[in-house]
Design a protein around this motif. Structure first.
Motif, short mmCIF file in Angstrom:
data_model
loop_
_atom_site.label_atom_id
_atom_site.label_comp_id
_atom_site.label_asym_id
_atom_site.label_seq_id
_atom_site.Cartn_x
_atom_site.Cartn_y
_atom_site.Cartn_z
N VAL A 117 7.65 -2.76 11.23
CA VAL A 117 6.74 -2.90 10.09
C VAL A 117 7.32 -3.94 9.14
CG1 VAL A 117 5.77 -0.59 10.28
CG2 VAL A 117 7.83 -0.94 8.92
N ASP A 118 6.65 -4.17 8.03
CA ASP A 118 7.05 -5.28 7.16
C ASP A 118 8.23 -4.95 6.24
OD1 ASP A 118 5.19 -7.21 8.02
OD2 ASP A 118 3.60 -6.21 6.91
N VAL A 119 8.20 -3.80 5.60
CA VAL A 119 9.23 -3.47 4.61
C VAL A 119 9.58 -1.99 4.72
CG1 VAL A 119 9.90 -3.56 2.18
CG2 VAL A 119 8.19 -5.16 3.04
N SER A 120 10.84 -1.67 4.49
CA SER A 120 11.25 -0.27 4.37
C SER A 120 12.23 -0.14 3.21
CB SER A 120 11.90 0.24 5.67
OG SER A 120 13.17 -0.35 5.86
N ALA A 121 12.22 1.02 2.57
CA ALA A 121 13.12 1.29 1.45
C ALA A 121 13.43 2.78 1.43
CB ALA A 121 12.50 0.86 0.13
N GLU B 126 -7.01 0.02 5.86
CA GLU B 126 -5.97 1.03 5.66
C GLU B 126 -5.94 2.02 6.82
OE1 GLU B 126 -5.72 1.22 0.76
OE2 GLU B 126 -6.73 2.80 1.87
N ARG B 127 -7.12 2.43 7.26
CA ARG B 127 -7.21 3.38 8.37
C ARG B 127 -6.63 2.79 9.66
NH1 ARG B 127 -11.98 4.50 7.52
NH2 ARG B 127 -13.00 3.08 8.99
N ASP B 128 -6.89 1.51 9.90
CA ASP B 128 -6.34 0.86 11.09
C ASP B 128 -4.82 0.84 11.06
OD1 ASP B 128 -8.89 0.42 11.97
OD2 ASP B 128 -8.97 -1.69 11.37
N LYS B 129 -4.25 0.54 9.92
CA LYS B 129 -2.79 0.52 9.79
C LYS B 129 -2.19 1.91 9.97
CE LYS B 129 -1.54 -3.74 8.95
NZ LYS B 129 -0.57 -4.46 9.82
N ILE B 130 -2.83 2.91 9.39
CA ILE B 130 -2.32 4.28 9.51
C ILE B 130 -2.37 4.75 10.95
CG2 ILE B 130 -2.80 6.68 8.89
CD1 ILE B 130 -3.70 5.67 6.14
N THR C 46 3.00 3.70 4.17
CA THR C 46 1.97 3.27 3.21
C THR C 46 1.43 1.92 3.62
OG1 THR C 46 3.16 4.41 1.42
CG2 THR C 46 1.43 2.86 0.79
N PRO C 47 0.15 1.82 3.94
CA PRO C 47 -0.44 0.50 4.23
C PRO C 47 -0.74 -0.23 2.93
CG PRO C 47 -2.10 2.20 4.48
CD PRO C 47 -0.82 2.92 4.12
N LEU C 48 -0.33 -1.49 2.85
CA LEU C 48 -0.56 -2.31 1.67
C LEU C 48 -1.62 -3.35 2.03
CD1 LEU C 48 3.12 -2.86 0.46
CD2 LEU C 48 1.55 -0.97 -0.06
N VAL C 49 -2.87 -3.06 1.68
CA VAL C 49 -4.00 -3.90 2.05
C VAL C 49 -4.50 -4.67 0.83
CG1 VAL C 49 -6.34 -3.93 2.98
CG2 VAL C 49 -4.65 -2.35 3.93
N LYS D 238 -4.56 2.62 -1.67
CA LYS D 238 -3.16 2.98 -1.44
C LYS D 238 -2.22 1.94 -2.02
CE LYS D 238 -4.10 5.92 2.54
NZ LYS D 238 -3.95 7.13 1.72
N VAL D 239 -2.65 0.68 -2.08
CA VAL D 239 -1.83 -0.35 -2.72
C VAL D 239 -1.69 -0.05 -4.21
CG1 VAL D 239 -1.66 -2.80 -3.22
CG2 VAL D 239 -2.56 -2.07 -1.05
#
Length: 339
Positions: free
Chosen positions: A193-197, A234-238, A254-257, A267-268
Motif C-alpha cells: 500500500v502507499d503509506v503506513s504509520a 473507497e469501496r474498491d480500495k477496501i 483507510t482508503p484516501l480518495v 474517509k479522507v
C-alpha cells in the motif's frame, strides 16, 4: 469564485450600512456625547445581513442551475467539495509554496469551471484525441503517477510529525493459506500500500493508507453522483486491501480518495481530521489553523499535479534503428544516395 459585482451589490450594501449606523447617526444628530451604541444589536444586525446575503446567493445559484449545462453544473458541484477551493483562499506567497504563475492560475480557473483550455494539441502522443479529460487520465509521460506520488509523500511527511515507524509503499505480509472475503482482493505476496504509520488510530497498532485520485468528469462517473463516485472508489480500495490487512497484518486500513480538483471522500475527511487533532495537540497550535493549512497544502499539491497533467510535455519513445544485418550498399543504391 465568490467575487461579487460591486455594481450589483451597491444598493443593498448601502441599505445595510444605513441600518448599522442608524443608532450612531441619531446620537450625532442629537448631540448626545455620552450615549453608547448597543454592540449586541449591531452584532445581531450583522449576522442577519450575512444570512440574507447567503440566502440571496443561494437563490441566484438555483436560478442559474436552470440554464446551465449538465457539465457546468457538475463542475460547480465539484468546486463546492471540501478541499477543492482552498487554493483560492490563500495569498500567493512563494516561500510557503502557495504561488502560481499567470499560466498556472488561468489554467486552474479554466479547469475549475470547465472553460475551454487554449494551446492544447488536438492529438495526444498516445494517439488518442486530446482534451482536458484525457490529460487527467493519460498514462503517457508518467504525470498520473507523479500526481499519486505527490499525495503519498505529502501524507507521509505529515504523519512523520506525529507518528513513529512511518514508511511509504510498505509490503504486506504474505498469505499462507488465508482466504479473503472478496474475489477482487489483492492476494499477491508482493502486495503493498502507499503509506503506513504506527499508533495513528490505536496505540501500538499499525495503520495502512492507500491513495486514489480520480477524475470526476471521466465517462465512467458521468451517470452517478459525486458522492456515489467517492463511495465506489473507497469501496474498491477496501475490498482490495481491507480484509487482508485486518486479518493478516492485524492493522487498520483507510482508503484516501481524492478528486483531481482536490475534493475529499468521507474517509479522507475523517483521516485528516484525526491527523489535525494529533498535530495540533503535539505542536500546541490551534486546531483550526492546522486544518486550514493542511487543506490548503493538499489543495495546492493536487492542483499543481493536475496542471502538470494538463501542460506537461509528453513524448513518444524514440524509435531505434536496427543495424544488425543492414546491407549498406543495397540501401545506398535503393535510396539513390549520391556517393
Amino acid at each position: 469564485m465568490g467575487i461579487t459585482s460591486p455594481e450589483k451589490m451597491a444598493k443593498e450594501e448601502n441599505r445595510n450600512s444605513i441600518k448599522l449606523t442608524r443608532s450612531l447617526t441619531e446620537k450625532i444628530l442629537a448631540h448626545d456625547a455620552k450615549g453608547e451604541t448597543d454592540q449586541n444589536v449591531i452584532l445581531e444586525l450583522k449576522e442577519t445581513m450575512s444570512r440574507n446575503r447567503q440566502s440571496a446567493q443561494m437563490e441566484s445559484l438555483k436560478s442559474l442551475k436552470n440554464v446551465m449545462r449538465v457539465e457546468t453544473m457538475r463542475k460547480i458541484h465539484i468546486a463546492q467539495e471540501t478541499g477543492a477551493s482552498n487554493w483560492l483562499t490563500c495569498l500567493p506567497i512563494r516561500a510557503k509554496g502557495f504561488s502560481l504563475n499567470k499560466q498556472e492560475f488561468v489554467d486552474a480557473v479554466t479547469l475549475r469551471y470547465g472553460l475551454p483550455v487554449e494551446g492544447l494539441p488536438k492529438t495526444c502522443v498516445c494517439g488518442d484525441p486530446n482534451n482536458v479529460d484525457h490529460t487527467m487520465t493519460c498514462k503517457k509521460g508518467g504525470f498520473v503517477c507523479i500526481r499519486h506520488d505527490e499525495g503519498r509523500d505529502l501524507t507521509a511527511s505529515m504523519l512523520r510529525e506525529v507518528c513513529r515507524d512511518v514508511s511509504t509503499e510498505p509490503t504486506l505480509l504474505p498469505l499462507n493459506g488465508e482466504h479473503t472475503q472478496y474475489k477482487t482482493a489483492n492476494t499477491t505476496n508482493e502486495a503493498w500500500v502507499d503509506v503506513s504509520a504506527r499508533g495513528f488510530w490505536t496505540r501500538g497498532q499499525r495503520a495502512f493508507m492507500d491513495i486514489r485520485i480520480f477524475d470526476p468528469m471521466a465517462a465512467c462517473y458521468q451517470t452517478i453522483s459525486l458522492e456515489a463516485a467517492h463511495q465506489k472508489n473507497e469501496r474498491d480500495k477496501i475490498r482490495s486491501y481491507g480484509d487482508r490487512i485486518r486479518n493478516v497484518d492485524h492493522g487498520s486500513f483507510t482508503p484516501l480518495v481524492f478528486t483531481t480538483s482536490g475534493g475529499m471522500g468521507p474517509k479522507v475527511k475523517c483521516f485528516y481530521s484525526r491527523l489535525a487533532d494529533v498535530m495540533a495537540e503535539k505542536k500546541h497550535q490551534p486546531r483550526s489553523h492546522v486544518v486550514t493549512w493542511m487543506r490548503c497544502r493538499l489543495s495546492i499539491s493536487l492542483l499543481r499535479s493536475a496542471l502538470l497533467c494538463l501542460r506537461g510535455t509528453k513524448y513518444s519513445a524514440p524509435t531505434t534503428i536496427d543495424l544488425a544485418g543492414l546491407n549498406y550498399q543495397a540501401t545506398v543504391v535503393e535510396s539513390g544516395i549520391l556517393v
